[in-house]
Design a protein around this motif. Sequence first.
Motif, PDB file in Angstrom:
ATOM      1  N   ARG A 129      38.598 -20.950  25.867  1.00 37.04           N
ATOM      2  CA  ARG A 129      38.857 -20.498  27.680  1.00 37.04           C
ATOM      3  C   ARG A 129      39.785 -21.004  28.493  1.00 37.04           C
ATOM      4  NH1 ARG A 129      35.088 -23.937  31.835  1.00 37.04           N
ATOM      5  NH2 ARG A 129      35.846 -22.990  34.095  1.00 37.04           N
ATOM      6  N   SER A 143      36.561 -12.130  31.662  1.00 35.86           N
ATOM      7  CA  SER A 143      36.504 -12.770  33.438  1.00 35.86           C
ATOM      8  C   SER A 143      34.983 -13.168  33.507  1.00 35.86           C
ATOM      9  CB  SER A 143      37.282 -12.851  34.267  1.00 35.86           C
ATOM     10  OG  SER A 143      38.435 -13.166  34.192  1.00 35.86           O
ATOM     11  N   GLU A 171      42.202 -22.176  30.792  1.00 35.04           N
ATOM     12  CA  GLU A 171      42.393 -23.683  32.194  1.00 35.04           C
ATOM     13  C   GLU A 171      43.626 -23.487  32.553  1.00 35.04           C
ATOM     14  OE1 GLU A 171      38.934 -26.370  32.273  1.00 35.04           O
ATOM     15  OE2 GLU A 171      38.577 -25.664  29.523  1.00 35.04           O
ATOM     16  N   TYR A 207      37.636 -17.674  20.175  1.00 35.04           N
ATOM     17  CA  TYR A 207      37.506 -18.160  21.853  1.00 35.04           C
ATOM     18  C   TYR A 207      38.177 -19.299  22.200  1.00 35.04           C
ATOM     19  CZ  TYR A 207      33.925 -14.439  20.969  1.00 35.04           C
ATOM     20  OH  TYR A 207      33.075 -13.183  20.282  1.00 35.04           O
ATOM     21  N   ARG A 246      28.672 -15.869  31.703  1.00 38.86           N
ATOM     22  CA  ARG A 246      29.356 -15.900  30.614  1.00 38.86           C
ATOM     23  C   ARG A 246      28.212 -15.712  29.292  1.00 38.86           C
ATOM     24  NH1 ARG A 246      31.835 -20.912  29.306  1.00 38.86           N
ATOM     25  NH2 ARG A 246      29.642 -21.269  29.026  1.00 38.86           N
ATOM     26  N   ILE A 286      35.868 -17.981  35.271  1.00 44.92           N
ATOM     27  CA  ILE A 286      35.552 -18.379  33.539  1.00 44.92           C
ATOM     28  C   ILE A 286      36.571 -17.101  33.120  1.00 44.92           C
ATOM     29  CG2 ILE A 286      34.616 -19.040  31.564  1.00 44.92           C
ATOM     30  CD1 ILE A 286      33.604 -20.449  33.585  1.00 44.92           C
ATOM     31  N   HIS A 287      38.002 -17.842  32.516  1.00 42.38           N
ATOM     32  CA  HIS A 287      38.310 -16.574  31.789  1.00 42.38           C
ATOM     33  C   HIS A 287      38.621 -17.146  30.023  1.00 42.38           C
ATOM     34  CE1 HIS A 287      40.410 -15.451  35.569  1.00 42.38           C
ATOM     35  NE2 HIS A 287      40.198 -16.834  35.767  1.00 42.38           N
ATOM     36  N   ILE A 288      38.087 -16.710  29.162  1.00 44.22           N
ATOM     37  CA  ILE A 288      37.908 -16.529  27.921  1.00 44.22           C
ATOM     38  C   ILE A 288      38.587 -15.490  27.201  1.00 44.22           C
ATOM     39  CG2 ILE A 288      36.243 -16.178  25.952  1.00 44.22           C
ATOM     40  CD1 ILE A 288      35.629 -18.280  27.729  1.00 44.22           C
ATOM     41  N   ALA A 318      29.938 -19.884  34.701  1.00 37.97           N
ATOM     42  CA  ALA A 318      29.629 -20.483  33.014  1.00 37.97           C
ATOM     43  C   ALA A 318      28.335 -19.614  32.249  1.00 37.97           C
ATOM     44  CB  ALA A 318      29.137 -21.699  32.408  1.00 37.97           C
TER      45      ALA A 318
END
Length: 183
Positions: free
Chosen positions: A95, A60, A97, A93, A67, A5-7, A64
């Motif tokens: 995400r 990263s 994708e 924030y 995170r 997961i990338h935020i 989920a």
Amino acid sequence: MAETIHIAIVRRVRKTHIEAFERALTEFASRSLAEPGARGVHCIYPPPGSDSTEYGILRSFASAADRDAFYETALYKEWLARIAPMVEGEPTYRRLEGLEAWFRTPAEAMPPRWKMALLTWIAVWPVSMAVPAILLPLLGPNFPQVLASGVIAGGIVAVLTWGAMPLLVKLAHPWLHPGNKTS
């Protein structure tokens, strides 16, 4: 296997607190990497000489769940309390994708855009030929063309997102990130 997961987080810093915020950010980013499930953090500073006070943080996580757990830690809550007088407004924030996440790795800079474009083209070309060849016979000759185009576009996006691009980025990693000796 869980998907990384990338935020992307953006914070606006008060001009009078920029130096203190940068010190706090550096310390927090370093300490946060020891948290379970943390896969990387990258700090983006405003361009030199600009009037911007927006700072980006790319985080990263292994999943989920990791995170969500991170955002409940004492470390994160202490960070928020520490920077509260230094920032303006609420953070944003988002995400990451699709294309932006395919090429994002926790420990490396983004590859040059021309490499990302070339690798994407290498993936799109055969996929855009294969998906219609497979789906059109299944849809039949009487299927409305507009709907067929939508189904084909959806098929192309799905194959690129969950198949072709992750595989190509993995295979091309040494070319995308030539300075990384761990590849």
